[in-house]
Design a protein around this motif. Structure first.
Motif, PDB file in Angstrom:
ATOM      1  N   ARG A 290       7.221  17.886  12.658  1.00 20.24           N
ATOM      2  CA  ARG A 290       7.976  17.418  13.833  1.00 20.24           C
ATOM      3  C   ARG A 290       9.461  17.775  13.692  1.00 20.24           C
ATOM      4  O   ARG A 290      10.113  18.153  14.660  1.00 20.24           O
ATOM      5  CB  ARG A 290       7.845  15.899  13.996  1.00 20.24           C
ATOM      6  CG  ARG A 290       6.524  15.425  14.547  1.00 20.24           C
ATOM      7  CD  ARG A 290       6.532  15.321  16.074  1.00 20.24           C
ATOM      8  NE  ARG A 290       7.539  14.420  16.630  1.00 20.24           N
ATOM      9  CZ  ARG A 290       7.361  13.111  16.813  1.00 20.24           C
ATOM     10  NH1 ARG A 290       6.233  12.532  16.474  1.00 20.24           N
ATOM     11  NH2 ARG A 290       8.317  12.383  17.355  1.00 20.24           N
ATOM     12  N   ILE A 291       9.971  17.667  12.466  1.00 22.10           N
ATOM     13  CA  ILE A 291      11.381  17.994  12.209  1.00 22.10           C
ATOM     14  C   ILE A 291      11.645  19.460  12.514  1.00 22.10           C
ATOM     15  O   ILE A 291      12.640  19.812  13.143  1.00 22.10           O
ATOM     16  CB  ILE A 291      11.751  17.691  10.731  1.00 22.10           C
ATOM     17  CG1 ILE A 291      11.867  16.182  10.509  1.00 22.10           C
ATOM     18  CG2 ILE A 291      13.038  18.371  10.337  1.00 22.10           C
ATOM     19  CD1 ILE A 291      12.088  15.812   9.060  1.00 22.10           C
TER      20      ILE A 291
ATOM     21  N   ARG B  60       3.260  15.421   8.633  1.00 22.39           N
ATOM     22  CA  ARG B  60       3.430  15.313  10.089  1.00 22.39           C
ATOM     23  C   ARG B  60       4.906  15.234  10.453  1.00 22.39           C
ATOM     24  O   ARG B  60       5.352  15.874  11.399  1.00 22.39           O
ATOM     25  CB  ARG B  60       2.735  14.047  10.601  1.00 22.39           C
ATOM     26  CG  ARG B  60       1.231  14.180  10.738  1.00 22.39           C
ATOM     27  CD  ARG B  60       0.807  13.176  11.809  1.00 22.39           C
ATOM     28  NE  ARG B  60      -0.345  12.386  11.422  1.00 22.39           N
ATOM     29  CZ  ARG B  60      -0.617  11.176  11.914  1.00 22.39           C
ATOM     30  NH1 ARG B  60       0.221  10.600  12.769  1.00 22.39           N
ATOM     31  NH2 ARG B  60      -1.685  10.522  11.560  1.00 22.39           N
ATOM     32  N   ILE B  61       5.647  14.440   9.676  1.00 20.53           N
ATOM     33  CA  ILE B  61       7.085  14.289   9.942  1.00 20.53           C
ATOM     34  C   ILE B  61       7.780  15.640   9.779  1.00 20.53           C
ATOM     35  O   ILE B  61       8.585  16.045  10.607  1.00 20.53           O
ATOM     36  CB  ILE B  61       7.712  13.232   9.004  1.00 20.53           C
ATOM     37  CG1 ILE B  61       7.177  11.834   9.349  1.00 20.53           C
ATOM     38  CG2 ILE B  61       9.237  13.242   9.094  1.00 20.53           C
ATOM     39  CD1 ILE B  61       7.486  10.768   8.315  1.00 20.53           C
ATOM     40  N   LYS B  62       7.407  16.348   8.703  1.00 20.70           N
ATOM     41  CA  LYS B  62       8.039  17.639   8.412  1.00 20.70           C
ATOM     42  C   LYS B  62       7.837  18.614   9.567  1.00 20.70           C
ATOM     43  O   LYS B  62       8.782  19.272   9.999  1.00 20.70           O
ATOM     44  CB  LYS B  62       7.481  18.216   7.106  1.00 20.70           C
ATOM     45  CG  LYS B  62       8.421  19.209   6.456  1.00 20.70           C
ATOM     46  CD  LYS B  62       7.990  19.564   5.051  1.00 20.70           C
ATOM     47  CE  LYS B  62       6.918  20.640   5.054  1.00 20.70           C
ATOM     48  NZ  LYS B  62       6.449  20.984   3.705  1.00 20.70           N
TER      49      LYS B  62
ATOM     50  N   PHE C 187      -0.295  12.496   4.294  1.00 21.16           N
ATOM     51  CA  PHE C 187      -0.206  13.322   5.506  1.00 21.16           C
ATOM     52  C   PHE C 187       0.918  12.878   6.444  1.00 21.16           C
ATOM     53  O   PHE C 187       1.329  13.636   7.312  1.00 21.16           O
ATOM     54  CB  PHE C 187      -1.547  13.366   6.244  1.00 21.16           C
ATOM     55  CG  PHE C 187      -1.971  12.058   6.853  1.00 21.16           C
ATOM     56  CD1 PHE C 187      -1.428  11.628   8.070  1.00 21.16           C
ATOM     57  CD2 PHE C 187      -2.924  11.254   6.222  1.00 21.16           C
ATOM     58  CE1 PHE C 187      -1.828  10.432   8.633  1.00 21.16           C
ATOM     59  CE2 PHE C 187      -3.315  10.044   6.782  1.00 21.16           C
ATOM     60  CZ  PHE C 187      -2.762   9.633   7.986  1.00 21.16           C
ATOM     61  N   ILE C 188       1.414  11.660   6.256  1.00 21.20           N
ATOM     62  CA  ILE C 188       2.508  11.198   7.132  1.00 21.20           C
ATOM     63  C   ILE C 188       3.728  12.107   6.966  1.00 21.20           C
ATOM     64  O   ILE C 188       4.324  12.541   7.934  1.00 21.20           O
ATOM     65  CB  ILE C 188       2.895   9.725   6.855  1.00 21.20           C
ATOM     66  CG1 ILE C 188       1.701   8.797   7.112  1.00 21.20           C
ATOM     67  CG2 ILE C 188       4.067   9.304   7.739  1.00 21.20           C
ATOM     68  CD1 ILE C 188       2.012   7.323   6.912  1.00 21.20           C
ATOM     69  N   TRP C 189       4.071  12.390   5.703  1.00 19.97           N
ATOM     70  CA  TRP C 189       5.234  13.256   5.475  1.00 19.97           C
ATOM     71  C   TRP C 189       4.995  14.645   6.072  1.00 19.97           C
ATOM     72  O   TRP C 189       5.899  15.226   6.673  1.00 19.97           O
ATOM     73  CB  TRP C 189       5.597  13.360   3.991  1.00 19.97           C
ATOM     74  CG  TRP C 189       6.611  14.440   3.783  1.00 19.97           C
ATOM     75  CD1 TRP C 189       6.421  15.666   3.226  1.00 19.97           C
ATOM     76  CD2 TRP C 189       7.986  14.418   4.222  1.00 19.97           C
ATOM     77  NE1 TRP C 189       7.575  16.415   3.279  1.00 19.97           N
ATOM     78  CE2 TRP C 189       8.547  15.665   3.891  1.00 19.97           C
ATOM     79  CE3 TRP C 189       8.780  13.473   4.876  1.00 19.97           C
ATOM     80  CZ2 TRP C 189       9.882  15.998   4.172  1.00 19.97           C
ATOM     81  CZ3 TRP C 189      10.115  13.798   5.159  1.00 19.97           C
ATOM     82  CH2 TRP C 189      10.645  15.037   4.806  1.00 19.97           C
TER      83      TRP C 189
ATOM     84  N   LYS D  58       0.838  -1.196   0.000  1.00 20.07           N
ATOM     85  CA  LYS D  58       0.000   0.000   0.000  1.00 20.07           C
ATOM     86  C   LYS D  58       0.870   1.241   0.000  1.00 20.07           C
ATOM     87  O   LYS D  58       1.959   1.236   0.549  1.00 20.07           O
ATOM     88  CB  LYS D  58      -0.869   0.021   1.254  1.00 20.07           C
ATOM     89  CG  LYS D  58      -2.059  -0.895   1.181  1.00 20.07           C
ATOM     90  CD  LYS D  58      -2.941  -0.613   2.362  1.00 20.07           C
ATOM     91  CE  LYS D  58      -4.275  -1.311   2.254  1.00 20.07           C
ATOM     92  NZ  LYS D  58      -5.142  -0.920   3.369  1.00 20.07           N
ATOM     93  N   LYS D  59       0.325   2.305  -0.584  1.00 20.04           N
ATOM     94  CA  LYS D  59       1.048   3.574  -0.599  1.00 20.04           C
ATOM     95  C   LYS D  59       0.782   4.271   0.730  1.00 20.04           C
ATOM     96  O   LYS D  59      -0.365   4.375   1.149  1.00 20.04           O
ATOM     97  CB  LYS D  59       0.529   4.425  -1.761  1.00 20.04           C
ATOM     98  CG  LYS D  59       1.350   5.641  -2.057  1.00 20.04           C
ATOM     99  CD  LYS D  59       0.658   6.503  -3.112  1.00 20.04           C
ATOM    100  CE  LYS D  59       1.334   7.861  -3.256  1.00 20.04           C
ATOM    101  NZ  LYS D  59       1.119   8.748  -2.104  1.00 20.04           N
ATOM    102  N   PRO D  60       1.830   4.731   1.405  1.00 23.70           N
ATOM    103  CA  PRO D  60       1.572   5.438   2.672  1.00 23.70           C
ATOM    104  C   PRO D  60       0.818   6.749   2.424  1.00 23.70           C
ATOM    105  O   PRO D  60       1.108   7.435   1.439  1.00 23.70           O
ATOM    106  CB  PRO D  60       2.974   5.706   3.228  1.00 23.70           C
ATOM    107  CG  PRO D  60       3.941   5.332   2.179  1.00 23.70           C
ATOM    108  CD  PRO D  60       3.248   4.597   1.098  1.00 23.70           C
ATOM    109  N   PRO D  61      -0.145   7.104   3.267  1.00 28.78           N
ATOM    110  CA  PRO D  61      -0.890   8.350   3.059  1.00 28.78           C
ATOM    111  C   PRO D  61       0.036   9.570   3.084  1.00 28.78           C
ATOM    112  O   PRO D  61       1.019   9.573   3.829  1.00 28.78           O
ATOM    113  CB  PRO D  61      -1.845   8.403   4.259  1.00 28.78           C
ATOM    114  CG  PRO D  61      -1.852   7.051   4.850  1.00 28.78           C
ATOM    115  CD  PRO D  61      -0.582   6.379   4.464  1.00 28.78           C
TER     116      PRO D  61
ATOM    117  N   GLU E 202      11.723  19.900  16.145  1.00 32.40           N
ATOM    118  CA  GLU E 202      12.987  19.329  16.631  1.00 32.40           C
ATOM    119  C   GLU E 202      14.122  20.333  16.487  1.00 32.40           C
ATOM    120  O   GLU E 202      14.880  20.560  17.404  1.00 32.40           O
ATOM    121  CB  GLU E 202      13.362  18.095  15.799  1.00 32.40           C
ATOM    122  CG  GLU E 202      12.790  16.791  16.282  1.00 32.40           C
ATOM    123  CD  GLU E 202      13.087  16.488  17.721  1.00 32.40           C
ATOM    124  OE1 GLU E 202      14.252  16.655  18.128  1.00 32.40           O
ATOM    125  OE2 GLU E 202      12.152  16.098  18.437  1.00 32.40           O
TER     126      GLU E 202
END
Ligand SMILES: [Zn+2]
Lengths: 181, 152
Positions: free
Chosen positions: B71-72, B67-69, B63-65, B58-61, B75
């Motif tokens: 958080r980065i 969210r990661i962005k 919005f994950i990226w 499956k292709k990851p949704p 950080e």
């Protein structure tokens, strides 16, 4: 998973978001799908994927090219997903009310999947449900990612014999669960 | 090679391509002549191996990226503050406190020796003055307030 060029890792380690994004693009399908198969739920797979890449981002400057980036990422992914699954199980055992809710969510998701895809899709979730997280990890890396025993062993930080035993037990369980054991 | 050996290998190394050609050949020979093991192999393939192997990815949704962005970015903003806090790690705290205590002792001794050490008697005076205020009653609130301000 395709190979990640060394200079891309070096760039990302200095904090370059574009380089990190490129690593994400190359590896997120692997991370997400392993997380999805280990946790069994797409919401959990999203959480695990996010956690994995934050861990990678935070520790990239410590990654000294002594091991392969892929092996490193495999290990972070599998550990994060297994721990997620285990901590969730602990919560569910303590709180029966939550247990019921989570189960209904899972049933809904499974039902939706069987509508979306051919029946083989749903069978995977049902099959994997019979296994513990470590067995799941071995079987997933072998069957879905096509990794060798050696690769699986280094991804899990264990030895080839343990991998072999887990795969054997997993398949015995799977055979029994479909009534052909 | 007996049936038990063959089935062990079917469950693991043979199916996963981990065997040397010679051993794999022996397994193949056995299966060709043993209907029970042939049946076992087919059940394993159809019920266990194929469903997992054919499971699509499956292709990851997207919005994950996102969210990661975010958080980065968080950080990166908090990282320098964390670095400066590291100075206060327990490892450093012990010698720092030790030096502070030692310095205090040296200063106290120096002042006492020099005859400037009237700190104790001053504190005693202040303490008795404040204690007396309690007995004066509510009429002297104004004075009490000013004393409090002075002490602060
Ligand atoms: Zn046989």
């Amino acid at each position: 998973m395709e190979n990640i060029p060394r200079d891309l890792i070096a760039k990302a380690a200095t904090g370059e978001t574009a380089a990190f994004r490129e690593i994400y693009e190359k590896t997120s399908v692997f991370v997400y799908n392993v997380a999805l198969r280990i946790t069994g739920k797409s919401n959990d797979a999203c959480d695990v994927t996010q956690d994995v890449f934050i861990k990678v981002y935070k520790n990239l400057h410590k990654f000294g090219f002594l091991s392969s980036f892929k092996t490193w990422l495999y290990r972070i992914t599998v550990n994060t997903a297994i721990n997620y699954k285990k901590s969730e199980k602990k919560h569910m055992e303590k709180r029966t009310d939550y247990n019921t809710v989570a189960n209904s969510v899972f049933t809904e998701e499974t039902a939706r999947e069987s509508v979306d895809k051919e029946s083989g899709r749903e069978r995977v979730s049902v099959l994997l449900d019979a296994l513990n997280p470590e067995q799941r990890a071995c079987v997933i890396l072998r069957e879905i990612e096509g990794m060798t025993y050696r690769e699986i062993a280094s991804a899990l930080g264990t030895n080839i014999n343990t991998v072999r035993t887990r795969i054997k037990r997993a398949r015995e369980k799977l055979m029994a669960s479909v009534g052909k054991g | 090679m007996n049936c038990a050996n063959v089935r062990d290998l079917l469950m693991t190394d043979y199916t996963d391509g981990e065997l040397k050609d010679k051993t794999a050949g022996k397994v193949r020979e056995h299966i060709a002549t043993c209907p029970k093991c042939k049946e076992f192999e087919e059940a394993l393939k159809n019920n266990v191996i194929s469903p997992l192997k054919s499971a699509g990815r499956k292709k990851p949704p997207d919005f994950i990226w996102e969210r990661i962005k975010s958080r980065i970015i968080t950080e990166r903003e908090t990282a320098p503050r964390k670095a400066s806090l590291r100075i206060l790690k327990p490892v450093f705290a012990v010698p720092v406190v030790a030096v502070a205590v030692f310095t205090l002792i040296v200063i106290t001794h120096f002042y006492r020796a020099a005859g400037i050490g009237t700190v104790d008697s001053y504190m005693e005076e202040q303490a008795s003055f404040i204690a007396n205020l309690d007995g004066v009653g509510t009429e002297t609130n104004g004075l009490g307030t000013s004393i409090e301000e002075f002490l602060l």
